[in-house]
Design a protein around this motif. Structure first.
Motif, PDB file in Angstrom:
ATOM      1  N   ALA A  15      36.860  22.775  68.383  1.00 25.62           N
ATOM      2  CA  ALA A  15      35.988  22.203  69.414  1.00 25.62           C
ATOM      3  C   ALA A  15      35.556  20.761  69.134  1.00 25.62           C
ATOM      4  CB  ALA A  15      34.761  23.088  69.606  1.00 25.62           C
ATOM      5  N   PRO A  16      35.286  20.383  67.863  1.00 26.14           N
ATOM      6  CA  PRO A  16      34.821  19.016  67.610  1.00 26.14           C
ATOM      7  C   PRO A  16      35.762  17.917  68.093  1.00 26.14           C
ATOM      8  CG  PRO A  16      34.403  20.395  65.711  1.00 26.14           C
ATOM      9  CD  PRO A  16      35.233  21.203  66.662  1.00 26.14           C
ATOM     10  N   LEU A  17      37.047  18.241  68.340  1.00 23.58           N
ATOM     11  CA  LEU A  17      37.986  17.208  68.760  1.00 23.58           C
ATOM     12  C   LEU A  17      38.154  17.150  70.281  1.00 23.58           C
ATOM     13  CD1 LEU A  17      40.850  17.356  66.123  1.00 23.58           C
ATOM     14  CD2 LEU A  17      39.098  15.630  66.418  1.00 23.58           C
ATOM     15  N   VAL A 149      32.344  14.325  51.738  1.00 28.51           N
ATOM     16  CA  VAL A 149      32.848  13.753  52.985  1.00 28.51           C
ATOM     17  C   VAL A 149      32.805  14.792  54.107  1.00 28.51           C
ATOM     18  CG1 VAL A 149      34.840  12.701  54.112  1.00 28.51           C
ATOM     19  CG2 VAL A 149      34.301  12.111  51.746  1.00 28.51           C
ATOM     20  N   LEU A 150      33.146  16.036  53.799  1.00 28.55           N
ATOM     21  CA  LEU A 150      33.077  17.098  54.803  1.00 28.55           C
ATOM     22  C   LEU A 150      31.641  17.333  55.260  1.00 28.55           C
ATOM     23  CD1 LEU A 150      35.619  19.686  53.366  1.00 28.55           C
ATOM     24  CD2 LEU A 150      35.949  18.171  55.328  1.00 28.55           C
ATOM     25  N   ASP A 151      30.684  17.216  54.350  1.00 27.76           N
ATOM     26  CA  ASP A 151      29.272  17.354  54.728  1.00 27.76           C
ATOM     27  C   ASP A 151      28.872  16.265  55.718  1.00 27.76           C
ATOM     28  OD1 ASP A 151      28.819  19.602  53.257  1.00 27.76           O
ATOM     29  OD2 ASP A 151      27.984  18.568  51.520  1.00 27.76           O
ATOM     30  N   LEU A 152      29.353  15.040  55.467  1.00 27.53           N
ATOM     31  CA  LEU A 152      29.076  13.943  56.392  1.00 27.53           C
ATOM     32  C   LEU A 152      29.690  14.227  57.753  1.00 27.53           C
ATOM     33  CD1 LEU A 152      28.081  11.069  57.070  1.00 27.53           C
ATOM     34  CD2 LEU A 152      30.246  10.201  56.125  1.00 27.53           C
ATOM     35  N   LEU A 153      30.910  14.748  57.763  1.00 24.52           N
ATOM     36  CA  LEU A 153      31.576  15.069  59.023  1.00 24.52           C
ATOM     37  C   LEU A 153      30.842  16.199  59.743  1.00 24.52           C
ATOM     38  CD1 LEU A 153      33.934  14.505  60.902  1.00 24.52           C
ATOM     39  CD2 LEU A 153      35.335  16.072  59.532  1.00 24.52           C
ATOM     40  N   ARG A 154      30.340  17.143  58.980  1.00 24.09           N
ATOM     41  CA  ARG A 154      29.571  18.254  59.556  1.00 24.09           C
ATOM     42  C   ARG A 154      28.283  17.743  60.203  1.00 24.09           C
ATOM     43  NH1 ARG A 154      29.831  20.974  55.360  1.00 24.09           N
ATOM     44  NH2 ARG A 154      31.694  22.176  55.888  1.00 24.09           N
ATOM     45  N   LEU A 157      29.231  15.825  63.509  1.00 23.76           N
ATOM     46  CA  LEU A 157      29.651  16.641  64.650  1.00 23.76           C
ATOM     47  C   LEU A 157      28.667  17.752  65.001  1.00 23.76           C
ATOM     48  CD1 LEU A 157      33.434  16.989  63.714  1.00 23.76           C
ATOM     49  CD2 LEU A 157      32.440  15.476  65.446  1.00 23.76           C
ATOM     50  N   GLY A 158      27.754  18.038  64.083  1.00 20.57           N
ATOM     51  CA  GLY A 158      26.814  19.118  64.309  1.00 20.57           C
ATOM     52  C   GLY A 158      27.335  20.461  63.843  1.00 20.57           C
ATOM     53  N   THR A 159      28.655  20.579  63.704  1.00 24.63           N
ATOM     54  CA  THR A 159      29.274  21.807  63.206  1.00 24.63           C
ATOM     55  C   THR A 159      30.660  21.481  62.685  1.00 24.63           C
ATOM     56  OG1 THR A 159      29.984  24.055  63.777  1.00 24.63           O
ATOM     57  CG2 THR A 159      30.245  22.376  65.464  1.00 24.63           C
ATOM     58  N   LEU A 160      31.067  22.200  61.668  1.00 22.09           N
ATOM     59  CA  LEU A 160      32.424  22.043  61.135  1.00 22.09           C
ATOM     60  C   LEU A 160      32.727  23.279  60.288  1.00 22.09           C
ATOM     61  CD1 LEU A 160      34.880  20.076  60.940  1.00 22.09           C
ATOM     62  CD2 LEU A 160      33.978  19.413  58.700  1.00 22.09           C
ATOM     63  N   LYS A 161      33.539  24.176  60.847  1.00 19.91           N
ATOM     64  CA  LYS A 161      33.850  25.419  60.160  1.00 19.91           C
ATOM     65  C   LYS A 161      35.177  25.273  59.425  1.00 19.91           C
ATOM     66  CE  LYS A 161      31.441  28.085  63.722  1.00 19.91           C
ATOM     67  NZ  LYS A 161      31.558  29.123  64.777  1.00 19.91           N
ATOM     68  N   VAL A 162      35.087  25.017  58.130  1.00 16.78           N
ATOM     69  CA  VAL A 162      36.287  24.868  57.307  1.00 16.78           C
ATOM     70  C   VAL A 162      36.128  25.663  56.017  1.00 16.78           C
ATOM     71  CG1 VAL A 162      36.899  22.586  58.199  1.00 16.78           C
ATOM     72  CG2 VAL A 162      35.400  22.777  56.212  1.00 16.78           C
ATOM     73  N   THR A 163      37.260  26.078  55.469  1.00 16.72           N
ATOM     74  CA  THR A 163      37.297  26.722  54.163  1.00 16.72           C
ATOM     75  C   THR A 163      38.492  26.156  53.404  1.00 16.72           C
ATOM     76  OG1 THR A 163      38.606  28.551  55.081  1.00 16.72           O
ATOM     77  CG2 THR A 163      36.206  28.876  54.908  1.00 16.72           C
ATOM     78  N   PRO A 164      38.430  26.123  52.077  1.00 14.04           N
ATOM     79  CA  PRO A 164      39.595  25.655  51.310  1.00 14.04           C
ATOM     80  C   PRO A 164      40.835  26.457  51.683  1.00 14.04           C
ATOM     81  CG  PRO A 164      37.683  25.852  49.877  1.00 14.04           C
ATOM     82  CD  PRO A 164      37.288  26.457  51.190  1.00 14.04           C
TER      83      PRO A 164
END
Length: 306
Positions: A15-17, A149-154, A157-164
């Protein structure tokens, strides 16, 4: 702009894109230099540097963004020396030893006083977002910097669901098999000359070998004694050399001359931004194939836990 390392993540929400949301959100979290009272700050910058103010480059579903981290460098030795002097002065003046809590308070005061005068150090971290495959790769040598960097992106965008990115078979197990049994190696894979071997249970430390014949007797003996591979230098499809870690990190990436020559053969009209995008497009194409091959060799992607 060739990546040197890859920390890989699976995206669970695209969704963020949607509708250019990424490009719209980045400016609000753009980089600003640290102030006198800040220890560090991170924000988005243009991947093209001084040549552009564009914060995101998008080519055929591949997105490139960059974060700049700036921190004040205050050596601990400087703080320690100043603290010792002030503690000695206080103890002499008051005729008693300072308590631990008093020393900690004094240390905090010294840190606050010296921080505005400390030098600053900056470092840039690039992030590649493969929207078609739902993958994010951070050009960072360790997971801690990638997560920053992922925290900044989160936040952006308000949300970012990622896992290694996780694979079905442990990389250490598969790499150990590759070294033990030459016939088990995939056709498009060549073992390099660098390895890291760990003993079961973490005992006896770590054995590291560089510029070494990994099919030689010494390595085979170590493997027969129960050591397992935690890092291994590989060449994939004759296009990229890398070091695969047990955590699925791809480090020390080195693209083959043929790949670099292919990029250099493209006409960019000496436009630095066009050169950036040309290199990025080719790099993304090559690395996408490498990641897919590597994942397949490791048993495919692990199924998420229910």
């Amino acid at each position: 702009m060739w990546f040197k390392n890859l920390q890989l993540y699976r995206l669970h929400d695209s969704a963020p894109l949607e509708e250019g949301r990424l490009a719209d959100a980045l400016p609000e979290h753009g980089f600003r230099p640290v102030t006198g009272v800040e220890a560090k700050r991170i924000g988005w910058v243009a991947p093209g540097g001084r040549n552009s103010d564009l914060l995101v480059h998008e080519i055929q579903g591949h997105f490139l963004i960059s974060a700049l981290r700036q921190e004040r460098v205050l050596p601990s030795a400087v703080v320690k020396e100043e603290l010792e002097e002030r503690v000695a002065e206080r103890e002499t003046a008051e005729g008693r030893p300072l308590r631990r809590r008093e020393k900690l308070t004094l240390k905090e005061q010294i840190y606050e006083e010296l921080l505005p005068r400390a030098f600053t150090r900056s470092s840039r971290t690039d992030l590649w977002w493969d929207s078609r495959r739902g993958l994010i790769a951070v050009n960072a040598s360790n997971a801690k910097r990638a997560e920053e960097v992922l925290d900044l992106l989160r936040q952006t965008l308000g949300t970012l669901k990622v896992t290694p990115l996780a694979v079905a078979q442990p990389p250490s197990q598969v790499m150990t098999t590759w070294l033990k049994d030459v016939s088990s190696r995939p056709e498009d894979l060549i073992v390099g000359d660098q390895v890291e071997l760990k003993a079961p249970g973490g005992e006896d430390g770590v054995l590291r070998a560089r510029q070494f014949d990994l099919d030689g007797e010494e390595i085979q003996t170590a493997l027969n004694l129960g050591r397992v591979v935690s890092k291994l230098a590989l060449e994939v499809d004759g296009r990229v050399a890398l070091v695969l870690g047990e955590d699925m990190a791809l480090k020390s990436l080195k693209f083959a001359d043929a790949v670099v020559d292919e990029a250099n053969a493209q006409d960019d009209g000496e436009d630095p931004i066009l050169r950036l995008e040309t290199d990025f497009a080719l790099m993304a194409q090559v690395l996408s194939g490498v990641i897919e091959q590597m994942t397949a060799w490791l048993g495919g992607e692990a199924q998420p836990a229910s």
